[in-house]
Design a protein around this motif. Structure first.
Motif, PDB file in Angstrom:
ATOM      1  N   VAL A  12     -19.458 -44.307  54.824  1.00  0.00           N
ATOM      2  CA  VAL A  12     -20.925 -44.693  53.981  1.00  0.00           C
ATOM      3  C   VAL A  12     -21.935 -44.896  55.049  1.00  0.00           C
ATOM      4  O   VAL A  12     -21.640 -45.084  56.212  1.00  0.00           O
ATOM      5  CB  VAL A  12     -20.614 -45.813  53.195  1.00  0.00           C
ATOM      6  N   THR A  30     -18.683 -49.111  46.999  1.00  0.00           N
ATOM      7  CA  THR A  30     -19.130 -48.132  46.084  1.00  0.00           C
ATOM      8  C   THR A  30     -20.726 -48.096  45.685  1.00  0.00           C
ATOM      9  O   THR A  30     -21.272 -49.266  46.028  1.00  0.00           O
ATOM     10  CB  THR A  30     -18.280 -47.926  44.930  1.00  0.00           C
ATOM     11  N   SER A  31     -21.448 -47.016  45.733  1.00  0.00           N
ATOM     12  CA  SER A  31     -22.580 -47.210  45.291  1.00  0.00           C
ATOM     13  C   SER A  31     -23.218 -46.003  44.529  1.00  0.00           C
ATOM     14  O   SER A  31     -22.388 -44.831  44.859  1.00  0.00           O
ATOM     15  CB  SER A  31     -23.447 -47.241  46.601  1.00  0.00           C
ATOM     16  N   ASP A  32     -24.183 -46.073  43.705  1.00  0.00           N
ATOM     17  CA  ASP A  32     -24.854 -44.819  42.969  1.00  0.00           C
ATOM     18  C   ASP A  32     -25.684 -44.303  43.697  1.00  0.00           C
ATOM     19  O   ASP A  32     -26.155 -43.286  43.494  1.00  0.00           O
ATOM     20  CB  ASP A  32     -25.504 -45.515  41.729  1.00  0.00           C
ATOM     21  N   LYS A  33     -26.236 -45.161  44.789  1.00  0.00           N
ATOM     22  CA  LYS A  33     -27.422 -44.112  45.533  1.00  0.00           C
ATOM     23  C   LYS A  33     -26.730 -43.662  46.760  1.00  0.00           C
ATOM     24  O   LYS A  33     -25.571 -43.981  47.358  1.00  0.00           O
ATOM     25  CB  LYS A  33     -28.298 -45.206  46.309  1.00  0.00           C
ATOM     26  N   THR A  34     -27.133 -42.201  46.971  1.00  0.00           N
ATOM     27  CA  THR A  34     -26.734 -41.484  48.228  1.00  0.00           C
ATOM     28  C   THR A  34     -27.881 -41.098  49.055  1.00  0.00           C
ATOM     29  O   THR A  34     -29.019 -41.318  48.895  1.00  0.00           O
ATOM     30  CB  THR A  34     -26.117 -40.240  47.541  1.00  0.00           C
ATOM     31  N   TYR A  43     -23.673 -38.943  51.687  1.00  0.00           N
ATOM     32  CA  TYR A  43     -22.923 -40.196  51.716  1.00  0.00           C
ATOM     33  C   TYR A  43     -23.367 -41.343  50.695  1.00  0.00           C
ATOM     34  O   TYR A  43     -24.817 -41.444  50.744  1.00  0.00           O
ATOM     35  CB  TYR A  43     -22.844 -40.729  53.144  1.00  0.00           C
ATOM     36  N   PRO A  44     -22.655 -42.216  50.282  1.00  0.00           N
ATOM     37  CA  PRO A  44     -23.243 -43.365  49.536  1.00  0.00           C
ATOM     38  C   PRO A  44     -23.964 -44.212  50.518  1.00  0.00           C
ATOM     39  O   PRO A  44     -23.839 -44.255  51.738  1.00  0.00           O
ATOM     40  CB  PRO A  44     -22.011 -44.043  48.945  1.00  0.00           C
TER      41      PRO A  44
END
Length: 85
Positions: A12, A30-34, A43-44
């Motif tokens: 990440v 975890t993340s929705d943005k990449t 990558y997140p």
């Protein structure tokens, strides 16, 4: 290790907005943005407020606190110890 109980551990990017720095590391977050990293992979990304790139301890830019003002405010609020005696 038991299977299917541990979160996924993957690369990440942590991005420090104040210092305009980014770090590629591994985490279970975890993340929705990449973001597309320098190696071309996606990558997140997680935005953080402070990191080693902007923290005063690591950068050497220590802030001077107004301790005299804090002492005066304390004495106004609670009085001097000698006056109570």
């Amino acid at each position: 290790m038991q299977h299917a109980i541990h979160p996924a551990y993957r690369p990440v990017v942590f991005r420090d907005r104040s210092a305009d720095q980014a770090f590629l590391t591994r985490s279970t977050l975890t993340s929705d943005k990449t973001v597309v990293w320098e190696d071309g992979n996606t990558y997140p990304v997680f935005d953080v407020e402070i990191s080693s790139a902007s923290h005063p301890f690591y950068t050497g830019n220590a802030r001077v606190m107004d301790t005299a003002g804090r002492v005066e405010r304390f004495e106004r609020r609670y009085g001097r110890a000698a006056a109570r005696g």
